[in-house]
Every structure is written in structure tokens, then in C-alpha cells.
Design a protein around this motif. Structure first.
Motif, PDB file in Angstrom:
ATOM      1  N   SER A 192      56.349 -40.823  22.074  1.00  0.00           N
ATOM      2  CA  SER A 192      55.674 -41.434  20.917  1.00  0.00           C
ATOM      3  C   SER A 192      55.320 -40.365  19.886  1.00  0.00           C
ATOM      4  O   SER A 192      55.405 -40.611  18.675  1.00  0.00           O
ATOM      5  CB  SER A 192      54.420 -42.189  21.360  1.00  0.00           C
ATOM      6  N   PHE A 193      54.947 -39.161  20.341  1.00  0.00           N
ATOM      7  CA  PHE A 193      54.641 -38.071  19.415  1.00  0.00           C
ATOM      8  C   PHE A 193      55.901 -37.616  18.685  1.00  0.00           C
ATOM      9  O   PHE A 193      55.844 -37.258  17.505  1.00  0.00           O
ATOM     10  CB  PHE A 193      54.016 -36.892  20.164  1.00  0.00           C
ATOM     11  N   ILE A 194      57.026 -37.610  19.400  1.00  0.00           N
ATOM     12  CA  ILE A 194      58.295 -37.246  18.757  1.00  0.00           C
ATOM     13  C   ILE A 194      58.607 -38.233  17.635  1.00  0.00           C
ATOM     14  O   ILE A 194      59.017 -37.845  16.534  1.00  0.00           O
ATOM     15  CB  ILE A 194      59.439 -37.222  19.793  1.00  0.00           C
ATOM     16  N   GLU A 195      58.411 -39.507  17.912  1.00  0.00           N
ATOM     17  CA  GLU A 195      58.686 -40.541  16.915  1.00  0.00           C
ATOM     18  C   GLU A 195      57.746 -40.427  15.713  1.00  0.00           C
ATOM     19  O   GLU A 195      58.184 -40.552  14.558  1.00  0.00           O
ATOM     20  CB  GLU A 195      58.549 -41.921  17.558  1.00  0.00           C
ATOM     21  N   LEU A 196      56.470 -40.190  15.985  1.00  0.00           N
ATOM     22  CA  LEU A 196      55.472 -40.200  14.909  1.00  0.00           C
ATOM     23  C   LEU A 196      55.344 -38.871  14.175  1.00  0.00           C
ATOM     24  O   LEU A 196      55.106 -38.853  12.965  1.00  0.00           O
ATOM     25  CB  LEU A 196      54.106 -40.584  15.484  1.00  0.00           C
ATOM     26  N   ASN A 197      55.511 -37.757  14.894  1.00  0.00           N
ATOM     27  CA  ASN A 197      55.219 -36.442  14.309  1.00  0.00           C
ATOM     28  C   ASN A 197      56.415 -35.501  14.235  1.00  0.00           C
ATOM     29  O   ASN A 197      56.304 -34.441  13.619  1.00  0.00           O
ATOM     30  CB  ASN A 197      54.108 -35.754  15.113  1.00  0.00           C
ATOM     31  N   GLY A 198      57.512 -35.855  14.905  1.00  0.00           N
ATOM     32  CA  GLY A 198      58.673 -34.985  14.918  1.00  0.00           C
ATOM     33  C   GLY A 198      58.714 -34.096  16.146  1.00  0.00           C
ATOM     34  O   GLY A 198      57.698 -33.869  16.807  1.00  0.00           O
ATOM     35  N   GLU A 199      59.898 -33.574  16.455  1.00  0.00           N
ATOM     36  CA  GLU A 199      60.098 -32.791  17.677  1.00  0.00           C
ATOM     37  C   GLU A 199      59.299 -31.487  17.686  1.00  0.00           C
ATOM     38  O   GLU A 199      58.741 -31.100  18.723  1.00  0.00           O
ATOM     39  CB  GLU A 199      61.593 -32.483  17.851  1.00  0.00           C
ATOM     40  N   GLU A 200      59.222 -30.808  16.555  1.00  0.00           N
ATOM     41  CA  GLU A 200      58.541 -29.514  16.511  1.00  0.00           C
ATOM     42  C   GLU A 200      57.062 -29.647  16.853  1.00  0.00           C
ATOM     43  O   GLU A 200      56.524 -28.899  17.684  1.00  0.00           O
ATOM     44  CB  GLU A 200      58.701 -28.883  15.127  1.00  0.00           C
ATOM     45  N   LYS A 201      56.391 -30.616  16.240  1.00  0.00           N
ATOM     46  CA  LYS A 201      54.965 -30.802  16.505  1.00  0.00           C
ATOM     47  C   LYS A 201      54.735 -31.328  17.924  1.00  0.00           C
ATOM     48  O   LYS A 201      53.734 -30.978  18.560  1.00  0.00           O
ATOM     49  CB  LYS A 201      54.361 -31.753  15.483  1.00  0.00           C
ATOM     50  N   ALA A 202      55.657 -32.153  18.409  1.00  0.00           N
ATOM     51  CA  ALA A 202      55.540 -32.651  19.777  1.00  0.00           C
ATOM     52  C   ALA A 202      55.615 -31.499  20.768  1.00  0.00           C
ATOM     53  O   ALA A 202      54.857 -31.448  21.753  1.00  0.00           O
ATOM     54  CB  ALA A 202      56.630 -33.679  20.064  1.00  0.00           C
ATOM     55  N   GLU A 203      56.512 -30.547  20.501  1.00  0.00           N
ATOM     56  CA  GLU A 203      56.640 -29.387  21.383  1.00  0.00           C
ATOM     57  C   GLU A 203      55.392 -28.507  21.301  1.00  0.00           C
ATOM     58  O   GLU A 203      54.916 -27.990  22.329  1.00  0.00           O
ATOM     59  CB  GLU A 203      57.883 -28.577  21.009  1.00  0.00           C
ATOM     60  N   ASP A 332      36.708 -52.129  20.805  1.00  0.00           N
ATOM     61  CA  ASP A 332      38.041 -52.283  20.225  1.00  0.00           C
ATOM     62  C   ASP A 332      38.568 -50.914  19.775  1.00  0.00           C
ATOM     63  O   ASP A 332      37.793 -49.975  19.558  1.00  0.00           O
ATOM     64  CB  ASP A 332      37.995 -53.229  19.033  1.00  0.00           C
ATOM     65  N   PHE A 333      39.869 -50.815  19.642  1.00  0.00           N
ATOM     66  CA  PHE A 333      40.445 -49.546  19.221  1.00  0.00           C
ATOM     67  C   PHE A 333      41.743 -49.778  18.458  1.00  0.00           C
ATOM     68  O   PHE A 333      42.403 -50.804  18.598  1.00  0.00           O
ATOM     69  CB  PHE A 333      40.705 -48.635  20.424  1.00  0.00           C
ATOM     70  N   LYS A 334      42.094 -48.795  17.650  1.00  0.00           N
ATOM     71  CA  LYS A 334      43.339 -48.812  16.889  1.00  0.00           C
ATOM     72  C   LYS A 334      44.453 -48.252  17.757  1.00  0.00           C
ATOM     73  O   LYS A 334      44.301 -47.186  18.361  1.00  0.00           O
ATOM     74  CB  LYS A 334      43.181 -47.966  15.627  1.00  0.00           C
ATOM     75  N   MET A 335      45.553 -48.962  17.861  1.00  0.00           N
ATOM     76  CA  MET A 335      46.669 -48.515  18.675  1.00  0.00           C
ATOM     77  C   MET A 335      47.814 -48.002  17.812  1.00  0.00           C
ATOM     78  O   MET A 335      47.923 -48.346  16.636  1.00  0.00           O
ATOM     79  CB  MET A 335      47.173 -49.643  19.582  1.00  0.00           C
ATOM     80  N   GLN A 336      48.635 -47.141  18.392  1.00  0.00           N
ATOM     81  CA  GLN A 336      49.823 -46.654  17.698  1.00  0.00           C
ATOM     82  C   GLN A 336      50.674 -47.833  17.235  1.00  0.00           C
ATOM     83  O   GLN A 336      50.782 -48.838  17.929  1.00  0.00           O
ATOM     84  CB  GLN A 336      50.685 -45.802  18.636  1.00  0.00           C
ATOM     85  N   GLU A 337      51.289 -47.672  16.099  1.00  0.00           N
ATOM     86  CA  GLU A 337      52.225 -48.671  15.609  1.00  0.00           C
ATOM     87  C   GLU A 337      53.625 -48.066  15.642  1.00  0.00           C
ATOM     88  O   GLU A 337      53.962 -47.206  14.832  1.00  0.00           O
ATOM     89  CB  GLU A 337      51.862 -49.111  14.191  1.00  0.00           C
ATOM     90  N   LEU A 338      54.399 -48.490  16.633  1.00  0.00           N
ATOM     91  CA  LEU A 338      55.782 -48.026  16.718  1.00  0.00           C
ATOM     92  C   LEU A 338      56.606 -49.035  17.506  1.00  0.00           C
ATOM     93  O   LEU A 338      56.063 -49.890  18.210  1.00  0.00           O
ATOM     94  CB  LEU A 338      55.873 -46.632  17.350  1.00  0.00           C
ATOM     95  N   ASN A 339      57.898 -48.948  17.351  1.00  0.00           N
ATOM     96  CA  ASN A 339      58.822 -49.798  18.092  1.00  0.00           C
ATOM     97  C   ASN A 339      58.948 -49.240  19.503  1.00  0.00           C
ATOM     98  O   ASN A 339      59.286 -48.073  19.688  1.00  0.00           O
ATOM     99  CB  ASN A 339      60.184 -49.797  17.385  1.00  0.00           C
ATOM    100  N   PHE A 340      58.667 -50.060  20.519  1.00  0.00           N
ATOM    101  CA  PHE A 340      58.708 -49.582  21.895  1.00  0.00           C
ATOM    102  C   PHE A 340      60.092 -49.064  22.286  1.00  0.00           C
ATOM    103  O   PHE A 340      60.214 -48.251  23.210  1.00  0.00           O
ATOM    104  CB  PHE A 340      58.258 -50.687  22.859  1.00  0.00           C
ATOM    105  N   ASP A 341      61.132 -49.509  21.599  1.00  0.00           N
ATOM    106  CA  ASP A 341      62.479 -49.011  21.890  1.00  0.00           C
ATOM    107  C   ASP A 341      62.581 -47.505  21.691  1.00  0.00           C
ATOM    108  O   ASP A 341      63.370 -46.826  22.361  1.00  0.00           O
ATOM    109  CB  ASP A 341      63.510 -49.697  20.982  1.00  0.00           C
ATOM    110  N   THR A 342      61.775 -46.967  20.765  1.00  0.00           N
ATOM    111  CA  THR A 342      61.863 -45.531  20.477  1.00  0.00           C
ATOM    112  C   THR A 342      61.404 -44.693  21.663  1.00  0.00           C
ATOM    113  O   THR A 342      61.781 -43.519  21.774  1.00  0.00           O
ATOM    114  CB  THR A 342      61.021 -45.168  19.241  1.00  0.00           C
TER     115      THR A 342
END
Length: 360
Positions: A192-203, A332-342
Motif C-alpha cells: 500500500s505504501f508503494i502504491e501511495l508513496n512510491g517505491e523509494e519512500k516505501a523502501e 471512527d477513523f479514516k482509512m486508506q483509499e486505494l484499489n485492493f488489486d494494487t
């Protein structure tokens, strides 16, 4: 859960034999179990489920469904990857009507392997919001679980916490606990971090967490909570439902552990807390699609949703279902918004990053 666990064919065969043994017997047993609706042919009073969810709460929901409909539920359990491969091998000869598993990446994998078919039902569409269903209706969400920061109530204040990224700060050095990189939950979190922030930041994030480990990853999510209680570390990355299971455990020691930790939903001011999903899909070669659809409708209905949430402490996908008191207490809380396929698309890259950063 380690989806790379080797499959034992002889065990799977035994499970299939036991799980589906009742299929033929359903002809006779269904005579006295007719629902209020017009009876259907006896041979159709069955639905066969391949599931990677091994929870007693699910079993109870199946029983309630049978009591209300007269449709017998036969269950074969296994690891998700095993079951997907089995469905591919069996092809048109499969007896499976439904495939149930945890994790959006696994559901995407099942869809990509062409073992599922779309489910069309106005009832399901009403029960489950579109963001918790596959865009092509190949799978339907049945519960969600948030991957949060759990902390020691004695040593950490909630105001000390903010984001997943903040756990890489120097102040958390030697204090962070997490299970291994083989955990599908951690793989999907990083995906999910790769999808939202990119590979470099995820690493960078993964490396920062490794640098702050209180110990090398060991055990499951419950073990991280127990390590907090034992003073090994102060914070852990965990799924919320494990906290519920600990707090409500019949084991006094586990209950004590559950009561000693707090739940914090990170990234509320940014892109939200990571949420993963359990889902159910109609198999491509289902022999009982109508009964299978009825079971999906039932499991996403208010009664079943409230039962699953109250006994397994997952969040219901049906917005009309009430959450148990513990879940309500977290707010209650805010959840990530992304396509689960990613999550499936980035799984291999996530594993690569874990290996590169030394997250064992």
C-alpha cells in the motif's frame, strides 16, 4: 499467514473427502429442511466452500445459514495459495462454489488466475459499498481489519504517535515490534505504501523500521502484543482484531495483555490507516451458483455481519451492522483509499524491499 507454505496434497485430498462427503447425502437430509420458499430440487440444496479463513465464527454463520435456508454448507480449508492452485487444477470438474480468503492481494490473484466469475445481486450491492467490492464483481468484501499501531499504555501516550512513517524516528530506536516479512499482512501494508508513496519512500520506511526493531521479528501479531506487555518493546504494528481476541480471551494472561495495550489509528491527517479485507468470490465453474449467491447475500447481511464482528472483532462491511462495544470504543477513523488489486500488483516488489532492507 504465510501463503508460500508448501501444500501437502495428501492432506488436502483428505480434507476434500471429508468436507464434500455430505454433498450426495444432501438429497435425503434436505427433505425435512425446506425453507418457506418453494422447495428446490434436493440435489441443489448444497453449497461447497473452499476457505482460507479458519475461524469458529465463520462456522457458526454457515450453521445459521443452513438452519434458515435448508442449504447445506460443505467446507474445505487450506492456505489461500493452495486453494487457488487447486481450483486451477480442478477446472470444470471442481465441486467448489465459493472461494473465501483474507487479503486484497490474494483476492486479486484469484481473479487474475481466472478462477472466479462475476456475482450479480441487488442484495449484495446494497449490503456492501462499491469500494469494498471488486470493480468487476469477481469478489465481495465480507469484513475488514485495520493494521494499526498498538502501544503500551504504561510507557507511551497516544499523543506521542502520529503516522507509520514517524515510527522510523530516532526516538523509537529499539522500541518497535513487528512480525516477519513473510506475513501477508506486512506485505500488503508495504504494498500500500508503494502504491501511495512510491517505491523509494516505501523502501526508506522499511529500512527505518528495521533500524528501530526492539528484536528480530518473531511470532504472530499476538506475540507482538505479549512482547509489549513483557517490556521488550513499546509499540507494535498489528491488526486490530487480534487486540479484540486478546481482550476477550478466556486465558487470564492473554486478557491481561490485551488490557495493557492501546490502539492508535495512524495517518489520520495524511492518507489514512491501512485496511485490508476478507472477501468471498463465486468460482468460475460453480455447480450451485444460486445457492452460492444466497450464502454471499447472507454473510453480508446485517445479522451475520454483526455476529462476525462481535465474535472475531473485524469491522463489518455492511454499514447498517452495529459494531461491538470494543470496536466502538476505538472510535471512527479514516482509512486508506486505494484499489485492493494494487496490493497484489506490488506484492513481489514489497518482498524484494523487505529482503533488501534486512526485514527477515
Amino acid at each position: 499467514m504465510n501463503i508460500t507454505k508448501l501444500f501437502k496434497p495428501f492432506l488436502a485430498s483428505a480434507l476434500l473427502t471429508v468436507g464434500l462427503a455430505g454433498c450426495g447425502a444432501a438429497d435425503n437430509s434436505s427433505e425435512g429442511e425446506k425453507s418457506a420458499e418453494e422447495p428446490k430440487k434436493a440435489e441443489n440444496q448444497v453449497v461447497n466452500v473452499y476457505t482460507a479463513r479458519h475461524y469458529e465464527a465463520d462456522e457458526e454463520v454457515y450453521k445459521k445459514f443452513t438452519e434458515e435456508t435448508g442449504i447445506k454448507v460443505n467446507v474445505v480449508k487450506g492456505e489461500a495459495e493452495e486453494l487457488i492452485e487447486r481450483l486451477k487444477r480442478e477446472g470444470e470438474s471442481t465441486q467448489a462454489d465459493l472461494f473465501i480468503t483474507v487479503d486484497g492481494g490474494v483476492l486479486a490473484n484469484a481473479k487474475n488466475n481466472d478462477i472466479l466469475q462475476p456475482v450479480k445481486s441487488d442484495i449484495i450491492d446494497k449490503n456492501v459499498p462499491a469500494n469494498l467490492r471488486d470493480a468487476d464483481d469477481n469478489w465481495i468484501g465480507m469484513s475488514t481489519r485495520a493494521r494499526v499501531i498498538v502501544y503500551s499504555k504504561d510507557r507511551v501516550k497516544p499523543e506521542d504517535l502520529s503516522t507509520y512513517e514517524a515510527l522510523t524516528d530516532e526516538k523509537w530506536k529499539g522500541k518497535v515490534l513487528a512480525r516477519s516479512s513473510t506475513s501477508l499482512y506486512n506485505q500488503s501494508l508495504l504494498a500500500s505504501f508503494i502504491e501511495l508513496n512510491g517505491e523509494e519512500k516505501a523502501e526508506q520506511w522499511a529500512q527505518g523500521i528495521v533500524n528501530n526493531f526492539a528484536r528480530q521479528p518473531d511470532g504472530g501479531d499476538r506475540d507482538q502484543a505479549k512482547a509489549i506487555a513483557a517490556g521488550v518493546g513499546d509499540v507494535a504494528i498489528m491488526n486490530t482484531y487480534y487486540v479484540g481476541l486478546l481482550v476477550n480471551s478466556e486465558d487470564p494472561e492473554e486478557k491481561k495483555v490485551g488490557e495493557s495495550i492501546g490502539v492508535f489509528f495512524p495517518n489520520q491527517e495524511t492518507n489514512g490507516t491501512h485496511v485490508n479485507i476478507s472477501g468471498i468470490g463465486l468460482t468460475k465453474h460453480s455447480k450451485n451458483p444460486e445457492n452460492a449467491t444466497k450464502l454471499i447475500e447472507y454473510m453480508t447481511g446485517v445479522e451475520a455481519q454483526e455476529y462476525l464482528s462481535a465474535h472475531n472483532f473485524e469491522f463489518p462491511v455492511n454499514q447498517e451492522a452495529k459494531k461491538p462495544e470494543l470496536l466502538q470504543s476505538w472510535g471512527d477513523f479514516k482509512m486508506q483509499e486505494l484499489n485492493f488489486d494494487t496490493l497484489g500488483e506490488h506484492n513481489h516488489k514489497a518482498i524484494e524491499i523487505f529482503n533488501k532492507t534486512g526485514w527477515k
